[in-house]
Design a protein around this motif. Structure first.
Motif, PDB file in Angstrom:
ATOM      1  N   TRP A 152       0.827  -1.200   0.000  1.00 56.10           N
ATOM      2  CA  TRP A 152       0.000   0.000   0.000  1.00 56.10           C
ATOM      3  C   TRP A 152       0.867   1.258   0.000  1.00 56.10           C
ATOM      4  O   TRP A 152       1.960   1.271   0.568  1.00 56.10           O
ATOM      5  CB  TRP A 152      -0.890   0.045   1.241  1.00 56.10           C
ATOM      6  CG  TRP A 152      -2.054  -0.887   1.223  1.00 56.10           C
ATOM      7  CD1 TRP A 152      -3.028  -0.971   0.277  1.00 56.10           C
ATOM      8  CD2 TRP A 152      -2.391  -1.863   2.223  1.00 56.10           C
ATOM      9  NE1 TRP A 152      -3.948  -1.933   0.617  1.00 56.10           N
ATOM     10  CE2 TRP A 152      -3.581  -2.503   1.806  1.00 56.10           C
ATOM     11  CE3 TRP A 152      -1.809  -2.251   3.422  1.00 56.10           C
ATOM     12  CZ2 TRP A 152      -4.187  -3.505   2.546  1.00 56.10           C
ATOM     13  CZ3 TRP A 152      -2.406  -3.257   4.162  1.00 56.10           C
ATOM     14  CH2 TRP A 152      -3.583  -3.872   3.732  1.00 56.10           C
ATOM     15  N   GLY A 153       0.358   2.306  -0.614  1.00 49.71           N
ATOM     16  CA  GLY A 153       1.016   3.592  -0.571  1.00 49.71           C
ATOM     17  C   GLY A 153      -0.013   4.701  -0.515  1.00 49.71           C
ATOM     18  O   GLY A 153      -1.199   4.490  -0.785  1.00 49.71           O
ATOM     19  N   GLU A 154       0.438   5.897  -0.156  1.00 51.63           N
ATOM     20  CA  GLU A 154      -0.434   7.072  -0.115  1.00 51.63           C
ATOM     21  C   GLU A 154       0.078   8.129  -1.081  1.00 51.63           C
ATOM     22  O   GLU A 154       1.289   8.280  -1.275  1.00 51.63           O
ATOM     23  CB  GLU A 154      -0.493   7.649   1.301  1.00 51.63           C
ATOM     24  CG  GLU A 154      -1.214   6.757   2.292  1.00 51.63           C
ATOM     25  CD  GLU A 154      -1.474   7.476   3.615  1.00 51.63           C
ATOM     26  OE1 GLU A 154      -2.431   8.285   3.665  1.00 51.63           O
ATOM     27  OE2 GLU A 154      -0.729   7.232   4.575  1.00 51.63           O
ATOM     28  N   LEU A 155      -0.861   8.853  -1.695  1.00 47.87           N
ATOM     29  CA  LEU A 155      -0.497   9.906  -2.637  1.00 47.87           C
ATOM     30  C   LEU A 155       0.237  11.025  -1.911  1.00 47.87           C
ATOM     31  O   LEU A 155      -0.251  11.563  -0.917  1.00 47.87           O
ATOM     32  CB  LEU A 155      -1.761  10.456  -3.313  1.00 47.87           C
ATOM     33  CG  LEU A 155      -1.537  11.495  -4.414  1.00 47.87           C
ATOM     34  CD1 LEU A 155      -0.888  10.866  -5.634  1.00 47.87           C
ATOM     35  CD2 LEU A 155      -2.864  12.144  -4.807  1.00 47.87           C
ATOM     36  N   THR A 156       1.431  11.363  -2.430  1.00 44.14           N
ATOM     37  CA  THR A 156       2.224  12.421  -1.788  1.00 44.14           C
ATOM     38  C   THR A 156       2.471  13.605  -2.699  1.00 44.14           C
ATOM     39  O   THR A 156       2.840  14.672  -2.213  1.00 44.14           O
ATOM     40  CB  THR A 156       3.582  11.851  -1.304  1.00 44.14           C
ATOM     41  OG1 THR A 156       4.203  11.113  -2.371  1.00 44.14           O
ATOM     42  CG2 THR A 156       3.379  10.936  -0.122  1.00 44.14           C
ATOM     43  N   SER A 157       2.276  13.449  -4.017  1.00 45.88           N
ATOM     44  CA  SER A 157       2.426  14.601  -4.904  1.00 45.88           C
ATOM     45  C   SER A 157       1.715  14.350  -6.218  1.00 45.88           C
ATOM     46  O   SER A 157       1.570  13.215  -6.663  1.00 45.88           O
ATOM     47  CB  SER A 157       3.908  14.908  -5.170  1.00 45.88           C
ATOM     48  OG  SER A 157       4.494  13.945  -6.000  1.00 45.88           O
ATOM     49  N   THR A 158       1.266  15.436  -6.832  1.00 49.59           N
ATOM     50  CA  THR A 158       0.615  15.415  -8.143  1.00 49.59           C
ATOM     51  C   THR A 158       1.264  16.474  -9.016  1.00 49.59           C
ATOM     52  O   THR A 158       1.349  17.639  -8.614  1.00 49.59           O
ATOM     53  CB  THR A 158      -0.893  15.688  -8.023  1.00 49.59           C
ATOM     54  OG1 THR A 158      -1.491  14.695  -7.201  1.00 49.59           O
ATOM     55  CG2 THR A 158      -1.550  15.670  -9.392  1.00 49.59           C
ATOM     56  N   LYS A 159       1.707  16.065 -10.193  1.00 54.10           N
ATOM     57  CA  LYS A 159       2.346  16.999 -11.108  1.00 54.10           C
ATOM     58  C   LYS A 159       1.549  17.053 -12.402  1.00 54.10           C
ATOM     59  O   LYS A 159       1.688  16.190 -13.261  1.00 54.10           O
ATOM     60  CB  LYS A 159       3.790  16.563 -11.395  1.00 54.10           C
ATOM     61  CG  LYS A 159       4.549  17.547 -12.287  1.00 54.10           C
ATOM     62  CD  LYS A 159       5.976  17.073 -12.525  1.00 54.10           C
ATOM     63  CE  LYS A 159       6.718  18.044 -13.423  1.00 54.10           C
ATOM     64  NZ  LYS A 159       8.118  17.562 -13.688  1.00 54.10           N
ATOM     65  N   PRO A 160       0.697  18.063 -12.548  1.00 52.41           N
ATOM     66  CA  PRO A 160      -0.090  18.174 -13.799  1.00 52.41           C
ATOM     67  C   PRO A 160       0.833  18.440 -14.986  1.00 52.41           C
ATOM     68  O   PRO A 160       1.902  19.033 -14.860  1.00 52.41           O
ATOM     69  CB  PRO A 160      -1.005  19.380 -13.533  1.00 52.41           C
ATOM     70  CG  PRO A 160      -0.980  19.575 -12.051  1.00 52.41           C
ATOM     71  CD  PRO A 160       0.379  19.121 -11.592  1.00 52.41           C
ATOM     72  N   LYS A 161       0.393  17.994 -16.164  1.00 51.68           N
ATOM     73  CA  LYS A 161       1.157  18.237 -17.372  1.00 51.68           C
ATOM     74  C   LYS A 161       0.690  19.541 -17.997  1.00 51.68           C
ATOM     75  O   LYS A 161      -0.498  19.843 -18.002  1.00 51.68           O
ATOM     76  CB  LYS A 161       0.981  17.094 -18.364  1.00 51.68           C
ATOM     77  CG  LYS A 161       1.586  15.783 -17.866  1.00 51.68           C
ATOM     78  CD  LYS A 161       1.467  14.702 -18.909  1.00 51.68           C
ATOM     79  CE  LYS A 161       2.092  13.404 -18.424  1.00 51.68           C
ATOM     80  NZ  LYS A 161       1.960  12.311 -19.413  1.00 51.68           N
ATOM     81  N   SER A 162       1.631  20.279 -18.524  1.00 49.75           N
ATOM     82  CA  SER A 162       1.282  21.575 -19.117  1.00 49.75           C
ATOM     83  C   SER A 162       0.683  21.366 -20.499  1.00 49.75           C
ATOM     84  O   SER A 162       0.876  20.350 -21.128  1.00 49.75           O
ATOM     85  CB  SER A 162       2.532  22.440 -19.236  1.00 49.75           C
ATOM     86  OG  SER A 162       3.554  21.760 -19.941  1.00 49.75           O
TER      87      SER A 162
END
Length: 269
Positions: free
Chosen positions: A259-269
């Motif tokens: 299991w893991g937890e979301l730590t970052s989101t990087k939207p695409k330009s």
């Protein structure tokens, strides 16, 4: 002294025994060769074929996303020119026809596309740096159309990458590309990335369940917690990643869960 006579019938029986033994030996050798070929096919050829196919699919997705990004950039240039001219607002109060649609995850967090992939469609790329793994993610867990192609399969009914809830996937540990062969090597703090058309989501490994029943559906619930080993899992809502595979190796008796937890989101330009 009497000399024993060898009857013709005795010689014929001995000859038949030799033929039977020889035929049996030939059958055993043939069966052994067939078993060996089957093992080679399962452990080597299916791996090679599936790994090559999965790698080609990853490259195709990246080309597709890159082409779409180039097209979006061209559209932006055209839009800027239109805005500086007669104006993009036609006075009707409606958005221009070329305006991109707003995306969201259906939960109001706006972190993931609301589009649901078709069954067996490859639509994301899973990367695990520690395992040097890069593999497509497809919708569903069909053996024939997803897992046996070397892909990782998304459990239908669980959430999509970045959404509130549990993004849960499965992959083979042995044969057919075996993307999760070394899943047991992951440790707390390792990073797992899921790249889609719109963004890259980074999850951090948090908990590991070494062994549970294949029927332990609790591990892929929105708030994942093992039903057979309740000490493993979470208590509060969040944005989770679940990786599952068979254990021990070369069997399907139990399941290994990471299991893991979301730590970052990087939207695409």
């Amino acid at each position: 002294m009497r000399i024993p006579l060898v009857q013709h019938s005795t010689r014929r029986r001995r000859a038949r025994y030799r033929r039977v033994l020889w035929s049996g030996a030939e059958l055993l050798v043939t069966a052994g060769v067939l078993v060996l070929l089957l093992v080679v096919h399962q452990l080597w050829w299916t791996n090679r074929e599936a790994k090559d196919g999965a790698e080609r699919r990853v490259e195709a997705l990246e080309r597709e996303w890159g082409a779409a990004d180039d097209s979006d950039a061209t559209d932006d240039v055209i839009d800027d020119a239109d805005d500086s001219g007669s104006g993009a607002d036609d006075g009707s109060g409606r958005a221009p026809a070329h305006a991109p649609a707003q995306s969201g995850d259906g939960a109001g967090n706006g972190s993931s596309s609301a589009v649901t992939p078709r069954s067996s469609q490859a639509y994301a790329v899973l990367r695990i740096p520690r395992l040097d793994l890069r593999v497509p993610v497809a919708e569903g867990t069909s053996k024939q159309h997803v897992l046996n192609k070397g892909y990782v399969g998304h459990y239908t009914g669980t959430q999509q990458p970045g959404q509130n809830g549990n993004f849960a996937v499965a992959g083979h540990r042995n044969t057919h590309g075996e993307p999760f062969r070394y899943l047991n090597h992951l440790k707390k703090g390792d990073k797992v990335q899921v790249e889609t058309r719109n963004a890259t989501y980074t999850y951090t490994v948090d908990k590991i369940l070494p062994q549970t029943s294949p029927r332990d559906s609790g591990v892929i619930r929105p708030v994942p917690r093992s039903l057979t080993k309740p000490a493993y899992g979470y208590d509060a809502p969040g944005r989770y990643l679940t990786l599952t595979t068979c254990t021990p190796e070369y069997t399907s008796r139990y399941r290994l869960v990471v299991w893991g937890e979301l730590t970052s989101t990087k939207p695409k330009s």
